[in-house]
Design a protein around this motif. Structure first.
Motif, short mmCIF file in Angstrom:
data_model
loop_
_atom_site.label_atom_id
_atom_site.label_comp_id
_atom_site.label_asym_id
_atom_site.label_seq_id
_atom_site.Cartn_x
_atom_site.Cartn_y
_atom_site.Cartn_z
N TRP A 30 -37.75 49.03 -4.62
CA TRP A 30 -39.01 49.55 -4.09
C TRP A 30 -40.15 48.71 -4.64
O TRP A 30 -40.16 48.40 -5.83
CB TRP A 30 -39.23 51.01 -4.52
CG TRP A 30 -38.24 51.97 -3.98
CD1 TRP A 30 -37.07 52.34 -4.57
CD2 TRP A 30 -38.33 52.71 -2.75
NE1 TRP A 30 -36.41 53.27 -3.78
CE2 TRP A 30 -37.17 53.52 -2.66
CE3 TRP A 30 -39.28 52.78 -1.73
CZ2 TRP A 30 -36.93 54.37 -1.58
CZ3 TRP A 30 -39.04 53.63 -0.66
CH2 TRP A 30 -37.88 54.41 -0.60
N VAL A 31 -41.11 48.36 -3.79
CA VAL A 31 -42.27 47.55 -4.21
C VAL A 31 -43.54 48.26 -3.76
O VAL A 31 -43.59 48.82 -2.65
CB VAL A 31 -42.21 46.15 -3.55
CG1 VAL A 31 -43.35 45.26 -4.06
CG2 VAL A 31 -40.88 45.48 -3.82
N ARG A 32 -44.57 48.20 -4.62
CA ARG A 32 -45.86 48.78 -4.23
C ARG A 32 -46.37 48.06 -2.98
O ARG A 32 -46.19 46.86 -2.81
CB ARG A 32 -46.89 48.61 -5.35
CG ARG A 32 -46.76 49.65 -6.42
CD ARG A 32 -48.13 50.14 -6.94
NE ARG A 32 -47.91 51.20 -7.92
CZ ARG A 32 -47.58 50.96 -9.18
NH1 ARG A 32 -47.50 49.72 -9.63
NH2 ARG A 32 -47.34 51.96 -10.01
N HIS A 33 -47.05 48.82 -2.12
CA HIS A 33 -47.50 48.25 -0.84
C HIS A 33 -48.36 47.00 -1.06
O HIS A 33 -48.12 45.95 -0.46
CB HIS A 33 -48.28 49.30 -0.04
CG HIS A 33 -47.44 50.47 0.37
ND1 HIS A 33 -46.28 50.32 1.08
CD2 HIS A 33 -47.59 51.81 0.15
CE1 HIS A 33 -45.75 51.52 1.30
NE2 HIS A 33 -46.52 52.43 0.74
N ALA A 34 -49.37 47.11 -1.94
CA ALA A 34 -50.28 45.97 -2.15
C ALA A 34 -49.53 44.78 -2.75
O ALA A 34 -49.82 43.62 -2.42
CB ALA A 34 -51.44 46.39 -3.06
N MET A 35 -48.56 45.06 -3.62
CA MET A 35 -47.77 43.99 -4.22
C MET A 35 -46.92 43.28 -3.16
O MET A 35 -46.78 42.04 -3.17
CB MET A 35 -46.89 44.56 -5.33
CG MET A 35 -45.96 43.57 -5.99
SD MET A 35 -46.80 42.17 -6.77
CE MET A 35 -47.56 43.00 -8.18
N ALA A 36 -46.36 44.05 -2.24
CA ALA A 36 -45.56 43.45 -1.16
C ALA A 36 -46.43 42.51 -0.32
O ALA A 36 -46.02 41.39 0.01
CB ALA A 36 -44.95 44.55 -0.29
N GLU A 37 -47.63 42.95 0.00
CA GLU A 37 -48.54 42.11 0.79
C GLU A 37 -48.92 40.86 -0.01
O GLU A 37 -48.93 39.74 0.54
CB GLU A 37 -49.82 42.90 1.14
CG GLU A 37 -49.60 44.20 1.91
CD GLU A 37 -49.18 43.97 3.36
OE1 GLU A 37 -49.25 42.82 3.82
OE2 GLU A 37 -48.76 44.96 4.02
N ALA A 38 -49.21 41.03 -1.29
CA ALA A 38 -49.60 39.89 -2.13
C ALA A 38 -48.46 38.88 -2.23
O ALA A 38 -48.68 37.67 -2.18
CB ALA A 38 -50.03 40.38 -3.51
N MET A 39 -47.25 39.38 -2.39
CA MET A 39 -46.09 38.47 -2.49
C MET A 39 -45.89 37.70 -1.19
O MET A 39 -45.63 36.50 -1.20
CB MET A 39 -44.82 39.26 -2.82
CG MET A 39 -44.70 39.66 -4.28
SD MET A 39 -43.06 40.36 -4.57
CE MET A 39 -43.24 40.88 -6.27
N ALA A 40 -45.98 38.41 -0.07
CA ALA A 40 -45.78 37.74 1.22
C ALA A 40 -46.85 36.67 1.45
O ALA A 40 -46.58 35.63 2.05
CB ALA A 40 -45.78 38.78 2.35
N ASP A 41 -48.06 36.90 0.93
CA ASP A 41 -49.13 35.90 1.05
C ASP A 41 -48.90 34.71 0.12
O ASP A 41 -49.13 33.56 0.50
CB ASP A 41 -50.50 36.52 0.67
CG ASP A 41 -51.04 37.42 1.77
OD1 ASP A 41 -50.47 37.37 2.89
OD2 ASP A 41 -51.98 38.18 1.49
#
Lengths: 286, 286
Positions: A30-41
């Protein structure tokens, strides 16, 4: 405080703040929503949708997936999200007993909310009346994690590629100076689990539990600097301290509660929360 | 067959066929939809909506609620839905350790899907090498439940108003002829649970577990006709039989699996389904 409060404290989390982390189309964390977006960026090979973070479909195989996770771990350490990398690797997969899909530095497991494994050993000495006493460790004051807190005789994380039996020997030698011949008497007695939201993410731990009965003339001696001192406590003293204080490393009360239940110190006739404690030690797995 | 198959078999159910049974505004069980409608039609004081069955608001207090449940139990026995009433009463409530809201004949508990309690005792004899062996009961062929099946040394349901310690003495005397002084050595070691859909409804059982170590010169002797014979089995033989056969009363394999885990016979290094077994023995409670 109550016994149940310690269990609740280890299970405080809100999954609505997280999205699934998947590898090979299978849920592994499970990943925090903002962290998932930051990683994908920030990180090549990471893709996200509103409900999951995953790797690009051309990244296949254990090694390629582990390389991408290593990139992420370095980025997380550099940006200060996590403590420095440990160089100790944990499995990333769908569960215990299933070949892992990748490996990940221990320092980054909570960010990805992967399931981590560890072992805890209850060091038991029986008195002349047969009543068990427990060796209690006081952790060194210079530790990053839980300095000065009370702990089990032996405990440690379970790295990838080591059997629990081998890890048990290693940890018991390092933390308590116990020879392998003695450690091999340890009895595997079960496991517990908890899921705790932390600043980094989600700490999903499963602890494998052992009882090791020691002769009265053996005293554990720490060799790696993790433990300041050992003392032999009566079960009554351990139970009262666990129930009423915050003196223990956060997850150790759960190991002790399990011990008190298995050894008849907590009973269903006397403890109204008996079943809630038992259920709480093995919460539904996500 | 596998160990996990026995756990799955004890947890086969589909809650979509049931609605909540509530007393005093609190959930205490589950009732099949058609049964809820039939009860509301046939029995004064029962009310139903699409989500729940309950008693009319003017029926308050333990005795009045129990009277209405007794009416229902009689009606269920008369109409052949359940076996004849036992005259043995089980608590109806929100959980162990909370004062019950009513009592209900044991024969009717599955129709209302209330949580039932029982105790199971592992009769242990240690060999000269310390290895535990288990007393295994073969149930009498004339029993209604599980005739001729293998069973724990002592097991029984937990009626309302009796402590587990007293029930343990009573059952150990009736089923195994053991004196109270010996039975009082039994150690409370935990509990397990399962939820099984049956022709009557939903069997939601919680079993309290005990290990009782017997001297090698004590042989259990049945006094109430429930057991045909007792035999002392090695742990290896018990484990193989539980894993590979259907020779055991349906819920006893779960008690044995818990024993094998607690005594280090099943270990996380050797059993890939180790955590699935542990989780399966304490499924999420409804």
């Amino acid at each position: 405080m109550s016994f149940l409060d310690h269990i609740r404290a280890c299970n405080a989390h809100d999954l609505s703040g997280f999205r699934r982390f998947e590898l090979n189309g299978q849920p592994v964390g499970w990943v925090r929503h903002a962290m998932a977006e930051a990683m994908a960026d920030a990180l090549p090979g990471f893709l996200t949708t509103p409900d999951r973070l995953t790797l690009a479909p051309d990244i296949t195989g254990f090694d390629a997936r582990s390389d991408r996770l290593a990139d992420a771990a370095h980025w997380l350490a550099e940006t200060g999200v996590i403590t420095p990398l440990r160089g100790e690797f944990y499995p990333v997969g769908t569960g215990w007993g299933v070949p892992p899909l990748a490996r990940l530095d221990r320092a980054a497991t909570a960010v990805f909310g992967t399931e981590s494994y560890g072992l805890h050993v209850n060091g038991v000495v029986r008195g002349a009346d047969g009543a068990p006493r427990l060796w209690v460790a006081t952790r060194a004051r210079d530790r990053i994690i839980a300095p000065g807190k009370l702990d089990n005789m032996v405990a440690g994380g379970q790295p990838i590629g080591l059997t629990l039996a081998d890890n048990l020997r290693k940890e018991a030698q390092e933390e308590a100076g116990l020879p392998a011949a003695l450690v091999d008497r340890a009895v595997s007695v079960g496991a517990l689990g908890y899921c705790l939201e932390t600043p980094e993410g989600l700490k999903r731990d499963r602890l494998f539990l052992y009882d090791l009965e020691l002769p009265p003339d053996v005293t554990p001696v720490n060799t790696d600097g993790e433990v300041e001192s050992f003392a032999l406590w009566s079960l009554e003293a351990v139970a009262a301290s666990v129930r009423d204080s915050q003196d223990w490393k956060f997850n150790v009360p759960l190991v002790i509660i399990d011990f008190l239940i298995r050894h008849g110190h907590l009973t269903p006739d006397d403890e109204p929360e008996y079943l809630a404690l038992i259920d709480g030690l093995r919460p539904p797995q996500r």
